[in-house]
Design a protein around this motif. Structure first.
Motif, PDB file in Angstrom:
ATOM      1  N   THR A   1       0.817  -1.215   0.000  1.00 53.21           N
ATOM      2  CA  THR A   1       0.000   0.000   0.000  1.00 53.21           C
ATOM      3  C   THR A   1       0.850   1.265   0.000  1.00 53.21           C
ATOM      4  OG1 THR A   1      -0.170  -0.027   2.416  1.00 53.21           O
ATOM      5  CG2 THR A   1      -1.920  -1.141   1.172  1.00 53.21           C
ATOM      6  N   LEU A   2       2.158   1.121  -0.169  1.00 51.40           N
ATOM      7  CA  LEU A   2       3.068   2.271  -0.187  1.00 51.40           C
ATOM      8  C   LEU A   2       3.081   2.893  -1.577  1.00 51.40           C
ATOM      9  CD1 LEU A   2       5.215   3.911   1.374  1.00 51.40           C
ATOM     10  CD2 LEU A   2       6.911   2.331   0.469  1.00 51.40           C
ATOM     11  N   ASP A   3       2.879   4.189  -1.642  1.00 53.92           N
ATOM     12  CA  ASP A   3       2.960   4.927  -2.906  1.00 53.92           C
ATOM     13  C   ASP A   3       4.311   5.633  -2.942  1.00 53.92           C
ATOM     14  OD1 ASP A   3       2.661   6.438  -5.176  1.00 53.92           O
ATOM     15  OD2 ASP A   3       0.970   7.609  -4.442  1.00 53.92           O
ATOM     16  N   PRO A   4       5.261   5.147  -3.755  1.00 54.75           N
ATOM     17  CA  PRO A   4       6.599   5.745  -3.774  1.00 54.75           C
ATOM     18  C   PRO A   4       6.609   7.219  -4.168  1.00 54.75           C
ATOM     19  CG  PRO A   4       6.561   3.676  -5.005  1.00 54.75           C
ATOM     20  CD  PRO A   4       5.154   4.018  -4.654  1.00 54.75           C
ATOM     21  N   GLU A   5       5.703   7.622  -5.037  1.00 57.06           N
ATOM     22  CA  GLU A   5       5.656   9.022  -5.448  1.00 57.06           C
ATOM     23  C   GLU A   5       5.238   9.931  -4.289  1.00 57.06           C
ATOM     24  OE1 GLU A   5       3.385   9.790  -8.943  1.00 57.06           O
ATOM     25  OE2 GLU A   5       4.367   8.187 -10.072  1.00 57.06           O
ATOM     26  N   ALA A   6       4.272   9.488  -3.520  1.00 52.26           N
ATOM     27  CA  ALA A   6       3.797  10.282  -2.389  1.00 52.26           C
ATOM     28  C   ALA A   6       4.694  10.109  -1.170  1.00 52.26           C
ATOM     29  CB  ALA A   6       2.369   9.894  -2.032  1.00 52.26           C
ATOM     30  N   GLY A   7       5.421   8.992  -1.103  1.00 50.81           N
ATOM     31  CA  GLY A   7       6.260   8.714   0.057  1.00 50.81           C
ATOM     32  C   GLY A   7       5.448   8.299   1.265  1.00 50.81           C
ATOM     33  N   MET A   8       4.213   7.940   1.062  1.00 53.06           N
ATOM     34  CA  MET A   8       3.309   7.523   2.130  1.00 53.06           C
ATOM     35  C   MET A   8       2.512   6.322   1.665  1.00 53.06           C
ATOM     36  SD  MET A   8       2.726   9.344   4.984  1.00 53.06           S
ATOM     37  CE  MET A   8       3.625  10.703   5.657  1.00 53.06           C
ATOM     38  N   GLY A   9       2.037   5.595   2.641  1.00 47.35           N
ATOM     39  CA  GLY A   9       1.153   4.480   2.369  1.00 47.35           C
ATOM     40  C   GLY A   9      -0.166   4.711   3.073  1.00 47.35           C
ATOM     41  N   LEU A  10      -1.016   3.731   3.035  1.00 43.64           N
ATOM     42  CA  LEU A  10      -2.334   3.853   3.654  1.00 43.64           C
ATOM     43  C   LEU A  10      -2.225   4.047   5.165  1.00 43.64           C
ATOM     44  CD1 LEU A  10      -5.412   3.741   3.388  1.00 43.64           C
ATOM     45  CD2 LEU A  10      -5.245   1.270   3.707  1.00 43.64           C
ATOM     46  N   LEU A  11      -1.542   3.130   5.839  1.00 49.72           N
ATOM     47  CA  LEU A  11      -1.435   3.201   7.305  1.00 49.72           C
ATOM     48  C   LEU A  11      -0.649   4.419   7.758  1.00 49.72           C
ATOM     49  CD1 LEU A  11      -0.747  -0.561   8.083  1.00 49.72           C
ATOM     50  CD2 LEU A  11      -2.908   0.673   8.263  1.00 49.72           C
ATOM     51  N   SER A  12       0.498   4.669   7.114  1.00 53.82           N
ATOM     52  CA  SER A  12       1.320   5.807   7.519  1.00 53.82           C
ATOM     53  C   SER A  12       0.613   7.131   7.222  1.00 53.82           C
ATOM     54  CB  SER A  12       2.684   5.759   6.830  1.00 53.82           C
ATOM     55  OG  SER A  12       2.545   5.674   5.429  1.00 53.82           O
ATOM     56  N   GLY A  13      -0.170   7.184   6.156  1.00 53.44           N
ATOM     57  CA  GLY A  13      -0.924   8.393   5.836  1.00 53.44           C
ATOM     58  C   GLY A  13      -2.017   8.681   6.851  1.00 53.44           C
ATOM     59  N   ILE A  14      -2.732   7.641   7.245  1.00 50.98           N
ATOM     60  CA  ILE A  14      -3.786   7.808   8.260  1.00 50.98           C
ATOM     61  C   ILE A  14      -3.174   8.261   9.578  1.00 50.98           C
ATOM     62  CG2 ILE A  14      -5.471   6.551   9.674  1.00 50.98           C
ATOM     63  CD1 ILE A  14      -6.057   4.856   7.136  1.00 50.98           C
ATOM     64  N   TYR A  15      -2.061   7.630   9.961  1.00 53.88           N
ATOM     65  CA  TYR A  15      -1.388   8.003  11.209  1.00 53.88           C
ATOM     66  C   TYR A  15      -0.895   9.452  11.140  1.00 53.88           C
ATOM     67  CZ  TYR A  15       2.009   8.305  14.923  1.00 53.88           C
ATOM     68  OH  TYR A  15       2.712   8.726  16.025  1.00 53.88           O
ATOM     69  N   ALA A  16      -0.284   9.829  10.014  1.00 48.64           N
ATOM     70  CA  ALA A  16       0.237  11.192   9.864  1.00 48.64           C
ATOM     71  C   ALA A  16      -0.882  12.226  10.004  1.00 48.64           C
ATOM     72  CB  ALA A  16       0.941  11.338   8.521  1.00 48.64           C
ATOM     73  N   LEU A  17      -2.044  11.936   9.435  1.00 46.50           N
ATOM     74  CA  LEU A  17      -3.180  12.848   9.590  1.00 46.50           C
ATOM     75  C   LEU A  17      -3.666  12.908  11.037  1.00 46.50           C
ATOM     76  CD1 LEU A  17      -5.342  12.186   6.402  1.00 46.50           C
ATOM     77  CD2 LEU A  17      -4.137  14.296   7.023  1.00 46.50           C
ATOM     78  N   ALA A  18      -3.626  11.772  11.717  1.00 47.76           N
ATOM     79  CA  ALA A  18      -4.101  11.711  13.103  1.00 47.76           C
ATOM     80  C   ALA A  18      -3.211  12.516  14.050  1.00 47.76           C
ATOM     81  CB  ALA A  18      -4.182  10.264  13.568  1.00 47.76           C
ATOM     82  N   VAL A  19      -1.927  12.587  13.777  1.00 46.31           N
ATOM     83  CA  VAL A  19      -1.006  13.288  14.685  1.00 46.31           C
ATOM     84  C   VAL A  19      -0.595  14.665  14.156  1.00 46.31           C
ATOM     85  CG1 VAL A  19      -0.133  11.184  15.765  1.00 46.31           C
ATOM     86  CG2 VAL A  19       1.044  12.133  13.766  1.00 46.31           C
ATOM     87  N   LEU A  20      -1.219  15.123  13.095  1.00 48.09           N
ATOM     88  CA  LEU A  20      -0.884  16.432  12.535  1.00 48.09           C
ATOM     89  C   LEU A  20      -1.168  17.558  13.532  1.00 48.09           C
ATOM     90  CD1 LEU A  20       0.013  18.143  10.101  1.00 48.09           C
ATOM     91  CD2 LEU A  20      -2.379  18.209   9.398  1.00 48.09           C
ATOM     92  N   ILE A  21      -2.358  17.608  14.074  1.00 49.73           N
ATOM     93  CA  ILE A  21      -2.726  18.679  15.007  1.00 49.73           C
ATOM     94  C   ILE A  21      -1.910  18.608  16.300  1.00 49.73           C
ATOM     95  CG2 ILE A  21      -4.604  19.645  16.411  1.00 49.73           C
ATOM     96  CD1 ILE A  21      -6.454  19.013  14.046  1.00 49.73           C
ATOM     97  N   PRO A  22      -1.740  17.428  16.926  1.00 51.96           N
ATOM     98  CA  PRO A  22      -0.897  17.399  18.127  1.00 51.96           C
ATOM     99  C   PRO A  22       0.548  17.819  17.829  1.00 51.96           C
ATOM    100  CG  PRO A  22      -2.104  15.352  17.940  1.00 51.96           C
ATOM    101  CD  PRO A  22      -2.377  16.127  16.698  1.00 51.96           C
ATOM    102  N   GLY A  23       1.055  17.486  16.661  1.00 52.77           N
ATOM    103  CA  GLY A  23       2.420  17.869  16.301  1.00 52.77           C
ATOM    104  C   GLY A  23       2.570  19.373  16.168  1.00 52.77           C
ATOM    105  N   ILE A  24       1.587  20.006  15.546  1.00 51.89           N
ATOM    106  CA  ILE A  24       1.623  21.465  15.424  1.00 51.89           C
ATOM    107  C   ILE A  24       1.460  22.102  16.802  1.00 51.89           C
ATOM    108  CG2 ILE A  24       0.430  23.481  14.478  1.00 51.89           C
ATOM    109  CD1 ILE A  24      -0.285  21.700  12.041  1.00 51.89           C
TER     110      ILE A  24
END
Length: 128
Positions: A46-69
């Motif tokens: 499920t990794l998209d090399p062009e985007a540098g993200m996959g399904l699981l990593s993309g969902i996680y990145a969105l989930a921690v975006l606000i706490p990270g900021i």
């Protein structure tokens, strides 16, 4: 791990101050989780090399975006800078370097306009 969970508990708290320890432990654990999820995405296909993200990593990145900021803003407050400095990261190459410089600086001593020094507060709690 407690520092990571503490940031997640303060999911969208943009006020107050955050110690270097809180920010950098969150950053480290977040980096390790993203790396593990990228490996899992690669194994699952499920990794998209062009985007540098996959399904699981993309969902996680969105989930921690606000706490990270939020923790970055609180960290900037700890150095007596407004949280709007986080936007400097949008300037290519130079912006992220300047932001990292701000994030690695030590706290301002004592209270500042954003609240009490979290180091002093933690010391008072441990040694009444």
């Amino acid at each position: 791990m407690n520092w990571y969970l503490e940031v997640l508990r303060k999911y969208a708290v943009f006020t107050g101050r955050a110690r270097r320890k809180e920010y950098w432990y969150y950053f480290l654990i977040n980096f390790l989780i993203i790396t593990a999820l990228l490996l899992i995405d690669n194994m699952l296909g499920t990794l998209d090399p062009e985007a540098g993200m996959g399904l699981l990593s993309g969902i996680y990145a969105l989930a921690v975006l606000i706490p990270g900021i939020a923790v970055a803003v609180r960290r900037l407050h700890d150095t007596d800078r407004t949280g709007w400095w986080v936007l400097i990261a949008l300037i290519p190459i130079v912006g992220p370097i300047i932001l990292i410089f701000f994030l690695i600086q030590d706290s301002t001593a004592g209270d500042n306009r954003f609240g009490p020094n979290p180091k002093a507060v933690e010391t008072e709690v441990k040694h009444p």
